[in-house]
Design an enzyme around this catalytic site. Structure first.
Site, PDB file in Angstrom:
ATOM      1  N   SER A  31      35.540-103.024 -18.352  1.00 40.52           N
ATOM      2  CA  SER A  31      34.786-103.929 -19.457  1.00 40.52           C
ATOM      3  C   SER A  31      33.052-103.505 -19.285  1.00 40.52           C
ATOM      4  O   SER A  31      32.710-102.973 -18.211  1.00 40.52           O
ATOM      5  CB  SER A  31      34.771-105.198 -19.052  1.00 40.52           C
ATOM      6  OG  SER A  31      33.935-106.009 -19.744  1.00 40.52           O
ATOM      7  N   TYR A  57      34.035-111.571 -12.737  1.00 38.74           N
ATOM      8  CA  TYR A  57      34.653-110.736 -13.455  1.00 38.74           C
ATOM      9  C   TYR A  57      34.069-109.078 -13.560  1.00 38.74           C
ATOM     10  O   TYR A  57      34.713-108.121 -13.298  1.00 38.74           O
ATOM     11  CB  TYR A  57      34.586-111.361 -14.849  1.00 38.74           C
ATOM     12  CG  TYR A  57      35.168-110.559 -16.022  1.00 38.74           C
ATOM     13  CD1 TYR A  57      36.571-110.526 -16.317  1.00 38.74           C
ATOM     14  CD2 TYR A  57      34.263-109.906 -16.913  1.00 38.74           C
ATOM     15  CE1 TYR A  57      37.080-109.702 -17.217  1.00 38.74           C
ATOM     16  CE2 TYR A  57      34.758-109.122 -17.867  1.00 38.74           C
ATOM     17  CZ  TYR A  57      35.965-109.089 -18.152  1.00 38.74           C
ATOM     18  OH  TYR A  57      36.671-108.423 -19.244  1.00 38.74           O
TER      19      TYR A  57
HETATM   20  N1  LIG Z   1      38.122-109.316 -25.401  1.00 36.81           N
HETATM   21  C1  LIG Z   1      36.965-108.582 -24.860  1.00 36.81           C
HETATM   22  O1  LIG Z   1      35.905-109.185 -25.282  1.00 36.81           O
HETATM   23  C2  LIG Z   1      37.072-107.851 -23.839  1.00 36.81           C
HETATM   24  C3  LIG Z   1      35.913-106.976 -23.721  1.00 36.81           C
HETATM   25  C4  LIG Z   1      35.988-106.212 -22.511  1.00 36.81           C
HETATM   26  C5  LIG Z   1      36.969-105.893 -21.656  1.00 36.81           C
HETATM   27  N2  LIG Z   1      38.229-106.504 -22.131  1.00 36.81           N
HETATM   28  C6  LIG Z   1      39.538-106.314 -21.218  1.00 36.81           C
HETATM   29  O2  LIG Z   1      40.342-106.035 -22.115  1.00 36.81           O
HETATM   30  C7  LIG Z   1      41.865-106.249 -21.537  1.00 36.81           C
HETATM   31  C8  LIG Z   1      42.696-106.938 -22.523  1.00 36.81           C
HETATM   32  O3  LIG Z   1      41.980-108.380 -22.597  1.00 36.81           O
HETATM   33  P1  LIG Z   1      42.286-109.068 -24.147  1.00 36.81           P
HETATM   34  O4  LIG Z   1      40.918-109.350 -24.764  1.00 36.81           O
HETATM   35  O5  LIG Z   1      43.356-108.020 -24.937  1.00 36.81           O
HETATM   36  O6  LIG Z   1      42.575-110.499 -23.463  1.00 36.81           O
HETATM   37  P2  LIG Z   1      43.953-111.458 -23.367  1.00 36.81           P
HETATM   38  O7  LIG Z   1      44.143-112.599 -22.679  1.00 36.81           O
HETATM   39  O8  LIG Z   1      44.837-111.079 -24.705  1.00 36.81           O
HETATM   40  O9  LIG Z   1      45.071-110.017 -22.575  1.00 36.81           O
HETATM   41  C9  LIG Z   1      45.003-110.376 -21.210  1.00 36.81           C
HETATM   42  C10 LIG Z   1      46.378-110.495 -20.856  1.00 36.81           C
HETATM   43  O10 LIG Z   1      46.793-110.360 -19.499  1.00 36.81           O
HETATM   44  C11 LIG Z   1      47.678-110.905 -19.217  1.00 36.81           C
HETATM   45  N3  LIG Z   1      47.654-111.549 -17.572  1.00 36.81           N
HETATM   46  C12 LIG Z   1      46.908-112.239 -16.967  1.00 36.81           C
HETATM   47  N4  LIG Z   1      47.095-112.376 -15.547  1.00 36.81           N
HETATM   48  C13 LIG Z   1      48.118-111.657 -15.309  1.00 36.81           C
HETATM   49  C14 LIG Z   1      48.879-111.116 -14.338  1.00 36.81           C
HETATM   50  N5  LIG Z   1      48.537-111.513 -13.022  1.00 36.81           N
HETATM   51  N6  LIG Z   1      49.927-110.157 -14.288  1.00 36.81           N
HETATM   52  C15 LIG Z   1      50.088-109.641 -15.599  1.00 36.81           C
HETATM   53  N7  LIG Z   1      49.629-110.021 -16.881  1.00 36.81           N
HETATM   54  C16 LIG Z   1      48.500-111.074 -16.713  1.00 36.81           C
HETATM   55  C17 LIG Z   1      47.594-112.503 -19.986  1.00 36.81           C
HETATM   56  O11 LIG Z   1      48.922-113.078 -20.054  1.00 36.81           O
HETATM   57  C18 LIG Z   1      47.232-111.681 -21.235  1.00 36.81           C
HETATM   58  O12 LIG Z   1      48.306-111.467 -22.167  1.00 36.81           O
HETATM   59  C19 LIG Z   1      41.380-106.979 -20.323  1.00 36.81           C
HETATM   60  O13 LIG Z   1      41.245-106.053 -19.245  1.00 36.81           O
HETATM   61  C20 LIG Z   1      39.848-107.321 -20.590  1.00 36.81           C
HETATM   62  O14 LIG Z   1      39.354-107.796 -19.358  1.00 36.81           O
HETATM   63  C21 LIG Z   1      38.237-107.738 -23.164  1.00 36.81           C
END
Ligand SMILES: NC(=O)c1ccc[n+]([C@@H]2O[C@H](COP(=O)([O-])OP(=O)(O)OC[C@H]3O[C@@H](n4cnc5c(N)ncnc54)[C@H](O)[C@@H]3O)[C@@H](O)[C@H]2O)c1
Length: 256
Positions: free
Chosen positions: A148, A163
């Site tokens: 991130s 985080y």
């Molecule tokens: N959405 C944003 O603004 C953003 C920004 C920067 C980085 N990210 C990163 O992108 C990635 C995807 O996030 P997203 O935005 O699609 O959100 P999201 O919540 O849809 O995806 C995260 C997924 O991880 C799963 N998860 C949580 N704990 C887990 C575990 N212990 N074992 C297996 N699965 C688990 C959840 O069930 C969920 O489906 C993440 O790494 C997040 O940190 C997101």
């Protein structure tokens, strides 16, 4: 077709609105054999993913779904065994699974810290170890960890300090794998998205969202498909000589 017959595990892909799912869909469009893993995987979620990807590619996708808690090394090893037993081997791991908590530094308890770091950083370690074991035995493989912009700039937008620190750790961990296992044919890279329109933004006010967007040079938030595109590049042979790097997918919001 950039991934024909490549077997790709994608974690954190249960939500149809998420980055992991968008990556699974794009990889299926590029003829990959896709293994979708998530803590919340069950028959209903698996059926939704299967139907949605099937519609997109116009035929039943080569898809395998697994419930996996990346906080458990045993689960991660079982994930690789299950993928290999279904498709013969694994070529690539895309780790999107993570949790986020929006908290000020002083409000973070030890329990909050352990929860976030145990999933995000220890999870990347567990998956990385299971992947490297498999890839060294197979004489090659490819890891992409989704971190991130919070790791680069400090938390504060969506995630707190725990985080941001967990994602900073993911970058260092990935670079270490790249350096140590490059000689064995293992590549490892990181993608740093900024604010992306997924369920992770649920709860953010429209006012806050617009305030953040107004400071992004491209004047929009990321879409899951934007991040998926970078995952596709890193998973494919187009990036065959790229390892240990971090690709920013942030609309110019962190130019450094
Ligand atoms: N959405 C944003 O603004 C953003 C920004 C920067 C980085 N990210 C990163 O992108 C990635 C995807 O996030 P997203 O935005 O699609 O959100 P999201 O919540 O849809 O995806 C995260 C997924 O991880 C799963 N998860 C949580 N704990 C887990 C575990 N212990 N074992 C297996 N699965 C688990 C959840 O069930 C969920 O489906 C993440 O790494 C997040 O940190 C997101």
């Amino acid at each position: 077709m950039l991934l024909r017959d490549k077997v790709c595990i994608i974690t954190g892909a249960a939500s149809l609105r998420g980055i992991g799912y968008a990556t699974a869909e794009l990889f299926a469009e590029h003829a990959a054999k896709v293994v979708v893993a998530d803590l919340t995987m069950n028959e209903q979620v698996a059926a939704e993913i299967r139907t949605s990807i099937g519609k997109k590619v116009g035929q039943p996708a080569e898809l395998h779904t697994v419930r996996c808690d990346i906080g458990s090394f045993d689960d991660c090893r079982t994930l690789f065994e299950s993928a290999a037993s279904r498709f013969g081997r694994v070529d690539c791991l895309i780790n999107c699974a993570a949790v986020v908590k929006s908290q000020s530094f002083l409000s973070i308890t030890e329990k909050d810290y352990d929860f976030v770091v145990d999933v995000n950083l220890k999870g990347a370690f567990n998956l990385g170890k299971a992947a490297v074991e498999h890839f060294v035995a197979n004489k090659g493989g490819n890891i992409v960890n989704v971190a991130s912009v919070a790791a680069q700039r400090g938390g504060g937008l969506v995630g707190g300090a725990h985080y941001a620190a967990s994602k900073g750790g993911v970058i260092s961990l990935t670079k270490s794998i790249a350096r140590e296992y490059g000689p064995e044919g293992v590549r490892a890279n990181v993608i740093c998205p900024s604010m992306t329109e997924t369920g992770m933004l649920d709860g953010m006010t429209e006012e806050k969202f617009q305030e953040i967007v107004s400071a992004i040079p491209m004047r929009r938030a990321g879409k899951p498909r934007d991040i998926a595109g970078a995952c596709l590049f890193l998973a494919s042979d187009l990036s065959a000589y790229i390892t240990g790097t971090t690709i920013d997918v942030n609309g110019g919001s962190h130019i450094h």
